[in-house]
Design an enzyme around this catalytic site. Sequence first.
Site, mmCIF file in Angstrom:
data_model
loop_
_atom_site.group_PDB
_atom_site.id
_atom_site.type_symbol
_atom_site.label_atom_id
_atom_site.label_comp_id
_atom_site.label_asym_id
_atom_site.label_seq_id
_atom_site.Cartn_x
_atom_site.Cartn_y
_atom_site.Cartn_z
ATOM 1 N N ARG A 87 45.028 -47.405 3.827
ATOM 2 C CA ARG A 87 45.099 -46.016 4.320
ATOM 3 C C ARG A 87 46.410 -45.359 3.882
ATOM 4 N NH1 ARG A 87 40.864 -46.473 3.715
ATOM 5 N NH2 ARG A 87 39.219 -46.808 5.204
ATOM 6 N N GLU A 90 45.850 -44.490 0.378
ATOM 7 C CA GLU A 90 44.972 -43.323 0.349
ATOM 8 C C GLU A 90 45.745 -42.047 0.689
ATOM 9 O OE1 GLU A 90 40.538 -42.495 1.993
ATOM 10 O OE2 GLU A 90 41.982 -43.166 3.494
ATOM 11 N N SER A 113 64.359 -40.983 -2.543
ATOM 12 C CA SER A 113 64.720 -42.385 -2.626
ATOM 13 C C SER A 113 63.936 -43.224 -1.629
ATOM 14 C CB SER A 113 66.223 -42.549 -2.355
ATOM 15 O OG SER A 113 66.566 -43.913 -2.343
#
Length: 160
Positions: A87, A90, A113
């Site tokens: 997830r 995603e 960063s």
Amino acid sequence: MTRAELTEKILDIKRRNDWSWRHICTEIGGMSDILVVGALLGQMKLVKPLARKAAALFGLSAVEERMLNEVPSRGTPMPPTDPLLYRFYELVMVNGPAWKALIEEEFGDGIMSAIDFDMTIDREANPKGDRVRISMSGKFLPYKYYGNEQGIPEVGYKEG
């Protein structure tokens, strides 16, 4: 012993003692819980004083303590197969282009960063089901325009 074997040993001791990550992080202290857990899972390193505390807590040998202080080989195969980790992947794949556009519009040509970086994870109560709140803060690092001529900016900060 490999680093993966040390991680399994640590997880076995955690299970045997019925310790929570919160308990372990409180005992070791010294830095973000995310970094401590990451180090115990083999993705980060513990500085020597914290490696010493972790070794004492888990009853590790001197060699295993030194392993906790070594710079690890970080990362996992992509894309991840664990549903929770997927997830996050995603989220980046779907929202990443918008995040990139908004960061570049605000800051200029560069990156956020992941080394000079802070992250917190909190539980947010919600009547429809508790929510996971993740807050990330990374230093903006502008790209350096090497070989630039006079009058050309040296780095990619947002131009006024």
